[in-house]
Design a protein around this motif. Structure first.
Motif, mmCIF file in Angstrom:
data_model
loop_
_atom_site.group_PDB
_atom_site.id
_atom_site.type_symbol
_atom_site.label_atom_id
_atom_site.label_comp_id
_atom_site.label_asym_id
_atom_site.label_seq_id
_atom_site.Cartn_x
_atom_site.Cartn_y
_atom_site.Cartn_z
ATOM 1 N N ARG A 530 0.467 -1.423 -0.161
ATOM 2 C CA ARG A 530 -0.570 0.124 0.058
ATOM 3 C C ARG A 530 1.087 1.064 -0.049
ATOM 4 O O ARG A 530 0.884 2.141 -0.619
ATOM 5 N N LEU A 531 2.119 1.330 0.661
ATOM 6 C CA LEU A 531 3.124 2.074 1.077
ATOM 7 C C LEU A 531 3.672 2.570 -0.712
ATOM 8 O O LEU A 531 3.926 3.800 -0.817
ATOM 9 N N LEU A 532 4.158 1.053 -1.203
ATOM 10 C CA LEU A 532 4.526 1.536 -1.969
ATOM 11 C C LEU A 532 4.001 0.456 -3.580
ATOM 12 O O LEU A 532 4.759 -0.247 -3.626
ATOM 13 N N PRO A 533 3.145 0.607 -4.169
ATOM 14 C CA PRO A 533 2.305 -0.188 -4.626
ATOM 15 C C PRO A 533 3.044 0.316 -6.148
ATOM 16 O O PRO A 533 2.383 -0.552 -7.366
ATOM 17 N N GLY A 534 3.652 1.244 -6.484
ATOM 18 C CA GLY A 534 4.431 0.984 -7.866
ATOM 19 C C GLY A 534 5.574 -0.361 -8.405
ATOM 20 O O GLY A 534 6.391 -0.244 -9.201
ATOM 21 N N LEU A 535 6.376 -1.055 -7.005
ATOM 22 C CA LEU A 535 7.342 -1.362 -7.169
ATOM 23 C C LEU A 535 7.104 -3.035 -7.320
ATOM 24 O O LEU A 535 6.245 -3.351 -6.730
ATOM 25 N N ARG A 536 7.133 -3.578 -8.441
ATOM 26 C CA ARG A 536 6.388 -4.123 -9.045
ATOM 27 C C ARG A 536 6.881 -6.103 -8.157
ATOM 28 O O ARG A 536 6.591 -6.787 -8.070
ATOM 29 N N GLU A 537 8.449 -5.994 -8.123
ATOM 30 C CA GLU A 537 9.363 -7.063 -7.404
ATOM 31 C C GLU A 537 8.096 -7.402 -5.563
ATOM 32 O O GLU A 537 8.505 -7.945 -5.327
ATOM 33 N N LEU A 538 7.829 -5.345 -5.334
ATOM 34 C CA LEU A 538 7.437 -5.937 -3.761
ATOM 35 C C LEU A 538 5.552 -6.348 -4.341
ATOM 36 O O LEU A 538 5.407 -7.227 -3.726
ATOM 37 N N THR A 539 5.228 -5.971 -5.216
ATOM 38 C CA THR A 539 3.958 -6.719 -5.400
ATOM 39 C C THR A 539 3.754 -8.114 -5.829
ATOM 40 O O THR A 539 3.063 -9.034 -4.728
ATOM 41 N N VAL A 540 4.851 -8.587 -5.849
ATOM 42 C CA VAL A 540 4.445 -9.811 -6.416
ATOM 43 C C VAL A 540 5.466 -10.524 -5.949
ATOM 44 O O VAL A 540 4.513 -11.882 -4.246
ATOM 45 N N GLU A 541 6.044 -10.599 -3.988
ATOM 46 C CA GLU A 541 6.213 -11.142 -3.255
ATOM 47 C C GLU A 541 5.044 -10.473 -2.300
ATOM 48 O O GLU A 541 4.978 -11.331 -1.210
ATOM 49 N N THR A 542 4.137 -8.957 -2.241
ATOM 50 C CA THR A 542 3.307 -9.168 -1.533
ATOM 51 C C THR A 542 1.820 -10.596 -2.065
ATOM 52 O O THR A 542 1.779 -11.042 -1.015
ATOM 53 N N LEU A 543 2.156 -10.954 -2.934
ATOM 54 C CA LEU A 543 0.834 -11.641 -4.018
ATOM 55 C C LEU A 543 1.372 -13.097 -2.813
ATOM 56 O O LEU A 543 0.932 -13.888 -3.111
ATOM 57 N N ARG A 544 2.759 -13.660 -3.386
ATOM 58 C CA ARG A 544 3.516 -14.290 -2.604
ATOM 59 C C ARG A 544 3.232 -14.938 -1.103
ATOM 60 O O ARG A 544 2.297 -15.673 -0.396
ATOM 61 N N ALA A 545 3.221 -13.980 -0.447
ATOM 62 C CA ALA A 545 3.090 -13.593 1.007
ATOM 63 C C ALA A 545 0.878 -13.946 1.032
ATOM 64 O O ALA A 545 0.681 -14.868 2.127
ATOM 65 N N LEU A 546 0.095 -13.399 -0.196
ATOM 66 C CA LEU A 546 -1.207 -13.728 0.368
ATOM 67 C C LEU A 546 -1.163 -14.423 0.362
ATOM 68 O O LEU A 546 -2.162 -15.550 0.910
ATOM 69 N N LEU A 547 -1.202 -15.228 -1.055
ATOM 70 C CA LEU A 547 -1.628 -16.874 -1.043
ATOM 71 C C LEU A 547 -1.214 -17.725 -0.032
ATOM 72 O O LEU A 547 -2.054 -19.138 0.061
ATOM 73 N N ALA A 548 0.324 -17.211 0.596
ATOM 74 C CA ALA A 548 0.190 -18.413 1.428
ATOM 75 C C ALA A 548 0.391 -18.572 2.887
ATOM 76 O O ALA A 548 -0.173 -19.339 3.412
ATOM 77 N N ALA A 549 -1.065 -17.321 2.912
ATOM 78 C CA ALA A 549 -0.957 -17.073 4.018
ATOM 79 C C ALA A 549 -3.194 -17.545 3.766
ATOM 80 O O ALA A 549 -3.897 -16.957 4.585
ATOM 81 N N GLY A 550 -3.580 -17.836 2.577
ATOM 82 C CA GLY A 550 -5.179 -18.445 1.944
ATOM 83 C C GLY A 550 -5.617 -16.883 2.040
ATOM 84 O O GLY A 550 -6.271 -17.105 2.248
ATOM 85 N N ARG A 551 -4.923 -15.612 1.652
ATOM 86 C CA ARG A 551 -6.226 -14.866 1.426
ATOM 87 C C ARG A 551 -5.788 -14.977 -0.171
ATOM 88 O O ARG A 551 -6.134 -13.923 -0.832
ATOM 89 N N ALA A 552 -6.594 -15.811 -1.090
ATOM 90 C CA ALA A 552 -6.797 -15.540 -2.430
ATOM 91 C C ALA A 552 -7.081 -14.096 -2.797
ATOM 92 O O ALA A 552 -7.199 -13.508 -4.361
ATOM 93 N N GLU A 553 -8.730 -14.014 -2.134
ATOM 94 C CA GLU A 553 -9.420 -13.169 -2.396
ATOM 95 C C GLU A 553 -8.815 -11.657 -2.772
ATOM 96 O O GLU A 553 -9.443 -11.480 -3.679
#
Length: 633
Positions: A530-553
Motif C-alpha cells: 500500500r505504501l509503494l504500489p508501483g514497485l513490481r518486485e514488491l507486488t510479486v512478494e506481496t502476492l506470494r505472501a497473501l497466497l501463502a496465508a490463504g488470502r486468495a481473494e
C-alpha cells in the motif's frame, strides 16, 4: 604467430541486461546437515554442515529481464595464439564465452547463440554457455551477470595477460582471475586467486562451470570409478560410476533425467575431466591439486530437460556441464583462515585420444585420455604456470571498470591498496557510506542506500542509532547487518524501531520476512505494498505472501487494482491463476493458461506451471511450454 590480446564486440541476439532490483535478498540457503544427505565420509560431513549463509545480503535480486531479444553488441576481451582463440565477457562475471581451436575451426565450448537470462542464479539472472566462475556459496554466484574489473598486464616473457577481479561482498573475499595464452600453447591457462582479507575465518566455495556440446555420442571421462550422485529427487548417494542402475552414466545424452555426478577422485590422482565425441576428441580441463572436485551435470533428454535447454539456448542447442571445484561436492564449503590466499591454475584445451579406447571400457577410456592429457600439458607444466604468476608485471591498461565497492572497502581500511588490483574510485552507490566514514552519520535516503555488510559498517551504525534512536534509515540498515550476521532477533528489533520512527515498505518487508505467522507476514506485506504500489518486485512478494496465508481473494483484489503492464507480467499472471484456483474459479485458470502464462523468471526446479495445468486438466499431458520438470516426464 605470437600471443595477442585485443578488445572487441560480440554481436549476438540478446535480451537486455538484467537490472539491479531494489529489494535486498533477506533469505539464505536452506539449512542442510550431513544427516540430510546420508553421507558418512567424516570430512564431507563436516564441510556439509559448514558455511551456509543466513542471507544473501548485501545483494539485491537481478530479476528485471524479459525474453525479447534484439541485436546486442557486448564488450569482449580476446586472447589469441596460433592454436586457440579465447573470448571473455568481463561484463558477465568474466565468463569465458568461447574457446576456438584454430587449426580445426572447432568450438570447444557450448557457445550460446543467444544471450538470454533465466532464473538459475543466487540473484536470479543467469546465462547458459561457456565457462562460468563461481565464488561464494552453493549456486551460481552473485556476480554472474555483473561486470568484473579488467586490466592488461604482461608475463615475464612478454605474453599478454588478462586480469579480472572484484570484491565479492557477501563473503568479503577478493577474487583475481588471470588468463593467458603463451605463443604456441595448446591450452589456455587460467590462474585463480581468492584472498580473505579479514582476521577471522570465512567459508569458501569455488566451482568453474564448463558448458560443452551434448550429443548421444559424447562421453564424459574422469579419473574416478565412484561418484556422489544427486538426481533432484533423492539424497546424495555414493554410487559406482559410470555404470549405475543398468546405465552407463558417462554418456549423458542418453539419459532421461537431470542429474549431478560429483566424481570421487582418489588422493594422488591428477585432477581432470573431459567431454569427448565419437572421434575421441573434445575439451579437457585440468588443474593444480587445490582444485580438487570434478562434476558432471546434465539436463536429461525428457521433455522438461529439453525445454530448459531450449529456454536457455534456443532450439537444437543441447549441452552438458563438466565442472571443477575446491571441495568434492557443491553442497560443501571449506573453512578459509583469516588472511589466507588460495590459488591454483586451470588449463583448457583440445585433447585427442584413440576413439576406440575412449568409447571402450571405463579403464581403457581413462587411460587413453590421461595419456593424451599428459602429452598435451604435463603436470609439471601446470606447476610452472602457477609459479610464473609471481613474475607478472603491473597493470598497464584499464580495460573495464566495474563497481566501486572494492574502492569503498579500501577507504574503510578493510582492504589494503594493491597496485595489482586497482579498484579505482567510489561511485554514487557508495556515496552515503563514504559520508558515514567521514562524518559518523549515514545520510537518510529514500529509497534506502544500497546495502553493505561487514563488521566496520555495523559498528558505525550501532553508534549512530545509539546517538539518534529515531533515525529510521540507519535502523533499517542496522537490521540488515544484524540479519546478515545471523541475528534475526536483533534485526527484528531494529526494524520495529525503524517502522515506529517512520513507516516504510522497507522495514515492514523486513519484519514480514521474520514472521513465523503467515497471516501476520501477509498483513505486513499488504501494508508495504500500500505504501509503494508501483514497485513490481514488491507486488510479486506481496502476492506470494497473501497466497501463502490463504488470502486468495485479497490477492485477486490487489491484482485487479494494478496497471495493465503489471497485470500482464508473467509472475503476476501466474499468481492470478493460483489465486483463482484457490477460490474455485477453474474457468479463469483455464482461460489464463489458454491465453498463455510465460514466467520469464521461472526458477530452476519450480513446478508451478505444470502443477497448475494438471490441477485443471488432470486428464491431459502437460504441454511442453509448461513442462519444466527436471525429474523426468
Amino acid at each position: 604467430m605470437s600471443s595477442s590480446l585485443r578488445t572487441g564486440l560480440l554481436k549476438v541476439p540478446g535480451a537486455a541486461d538484467p537490472a539491479e532490483g531494489m529489494l535486498p535478498i533477506l533469505h539464505g540457503l536452506a539449512a542442510r546437515t550431513a544427516d540430510d544427505t546420508g553421507v558418512t565420509d567424516p570430512e564431507m560431513r563436516r564441510n556439509l554442515g559448514h558455511g551456509r549463509p543466513p542471507t544473501l545480503l548485501p545483494y539485491t535480486r537481478q530479476d528485471d529481464y524479459d525474453r525479447t531479444r534484439t541485436p546486442r553488441e557486448l564488450p569482449t576481451v580476446v586472447l589469441e595464439n596460433d592454436v586457440l582463440t579465447a573470448t571473455f565477457l568481463p561484463g558477465y562475471g568474466g565468463r569465458l564465452w568461447s574457446l576456438l581451436h584454430r587449426p580445426s575451426g572447432r568450438e570447444l565450448l557450448h557457445r550460446n547463440e543467444i544471450l538470454q537470462p533465466a532464473n538459475l542464479a543466487l540473484r536470479d539472472a543467469w546465462l547458459a554457455g561457456g565457462v562460468e566462475w563461481n565464488l561464494g556459496t552453493t549456486g551460481h554466484w552473485p556476480l554472474t551477470c555483473s561486470p568484473l574489473h579488467a586490466v592488461l598486464l604482461h608475463a615475464a616473457d612478454g605474453t599478454p595477460v588478462l586480469r579480472m577481479y572484484e570484491f565479492e561482498r557477501m563473503r568479503r573475499l577478493v577474487l583475481q582471475i588471470d588468463a593467458w595464452l603463451p605463443a604456441g600453447s595448446p591450452v589456455l591457462y587460467v590462474h585463480v586467486s581468492v584472498h580473505n582479507p579479514a582476521e577471522q575465518e570465512t567459508p569458501c566455495y569455488w566451482w568453474s562451470n564448463i558448458a560443452v556440446p551434448e550429443t548421444e555420442k559424447v562421453r564424459v571421462v574422469g579419473p574416478a570409478d565412484r561418484a556422489f550422485h544427486f538426481d533432484y529427487t533423492a539424497d546424495l548417494r555414493h554410487v559406482a560410476f559410470p555404470h549405475f542402475e543398468g546405465s552407463d552414466r558417462s554418456y549423458p545424452g542418453r539419459l532421461p533425467r537431470a542429474a549431478d555426478y560429483f566424481l570421487d577422485i582418489p588422493d594422488g590422482e591428477r585432477r581432470w575431466i573431459a567431454a569427448l565425441d565419437e572421434t575421441g576428441s573434445g575439451l579437457v580441463q585440468t588443474s593444480t591439486d587445490r582444485l580438487r572436485g570434478r562434476k558432471l551435470f546434465h539436463w536429461g533428454t525428457a521433455t522438461g530437460g529439453r525445454q530448459w535447454q531450449e529456454w536457455l539456448s534456443g532450439p537444437g542447442a543441447a549441452y552438458l556441464e563438466i565442472q571443477a571445484g575446491l571441495a568434492r561436492t557443491q553442497l560443501e564449503h571449506l573453512p578459509m583462515p583469516g588472511g589466507a590466499t588460495w590459488s591454483w591454475v586451470e588449463a583448457y584445451g583440445l585433447v585427442e585420444a584413440d576413439p576406440e579406447a575412449v568409447h571402450g571400457s571405463w579403464d581403457e577410456a581413462r587411460a587413453a585420455v590421461r595419456g593424451a592429457l599428459d602429452a598435451l600439458v604435463p603436470p609439471e607444466q601446470l606447476a610452472a604456470a602457477l609459479a610464473s604468476v609471481g613474475g607478472f608485471g603491473a597493470p598497464e591498461q584499464t580495460l573495464v571498470r566495474a563497481s566501486g565497492w572494492g574502492a569503498l572497502e579500501v577507504e574503510a581500511g578493510a582492504l589494503l591498496p594493491s597496485p595489482g588490483l586497482p579498484f579505482g574510485a567510489c561511485g554514487a552507490e557508495q556515496a552515503p557510506w563514504l559520508a558515514l566514514l567521514a562524518t559518523g552519520r549515514l545520510p537518510v535516503c529514500d529509497p534506502p542506500a544500497a546495502p553493505v555488510v561487514g563488521p566496520q559498517w555495523r559498528a558505525l551504525l550501532e553508534r549512530q542509532v545509539a546517538a539518534d534512536p529515531a533515525d529510521w534509515h540507519a535502523l533499517y540498515h542496522l537490521g540488515l547487518l544484524r540479519l546478515a550476521d545471523g541475528e534475526p532477533q536483533g534485526a527484528q528489533d531494529a526494524w520495529t524501531r525503524s517502522a515506529a520512527a517512520h513507516a516504510t515498505p522497507w522495514a515492514l518487508r523486513g519484519l514480514a520476512s521474520l514472521c513465523p505467522s503467515t497471516r501476520e507476514a501477509a498483513e505486513l506485506m499488504a501494508e508495504a505494498h500500500r505504501l509503494l504500489p508501483g514497485l513490481r518486485e514488491l507486488t510479486v512478494e506481496t502476492l506470494r505472501a497473501l497466497l501463502a496465508a490463504g488470502r486468495a481473494e485479497q490477492a485477486l483484489a490487489v491484482i485487479e487494482a494494478l496497471p495493465d503492464a503489471d497485470r500482464a507480467h508473467g509472475r503476476i499472471r501466474l499468481a492470478q491463476a493460483e489465486a483463482a484456483l484457490a477460490v474455485g474459479d477453474r474457468e479463469l485458470v483455464r482461460r489464463l493458461l489458454a491465453e498463455g502464462i510465460q514466467v520469464d523468471g521461472l526458477r530452476e526446479g519450480e513446478d508451478s506451471l505444470d502443477a497448475l495445468w494438471l490441477a485443471v486438466h488432470p486428464d491431459q499431458p502437460v504441454p511442453p511450454a509448461y513442462d519444466f520438470r527436471m525429474s523426468g516426464s
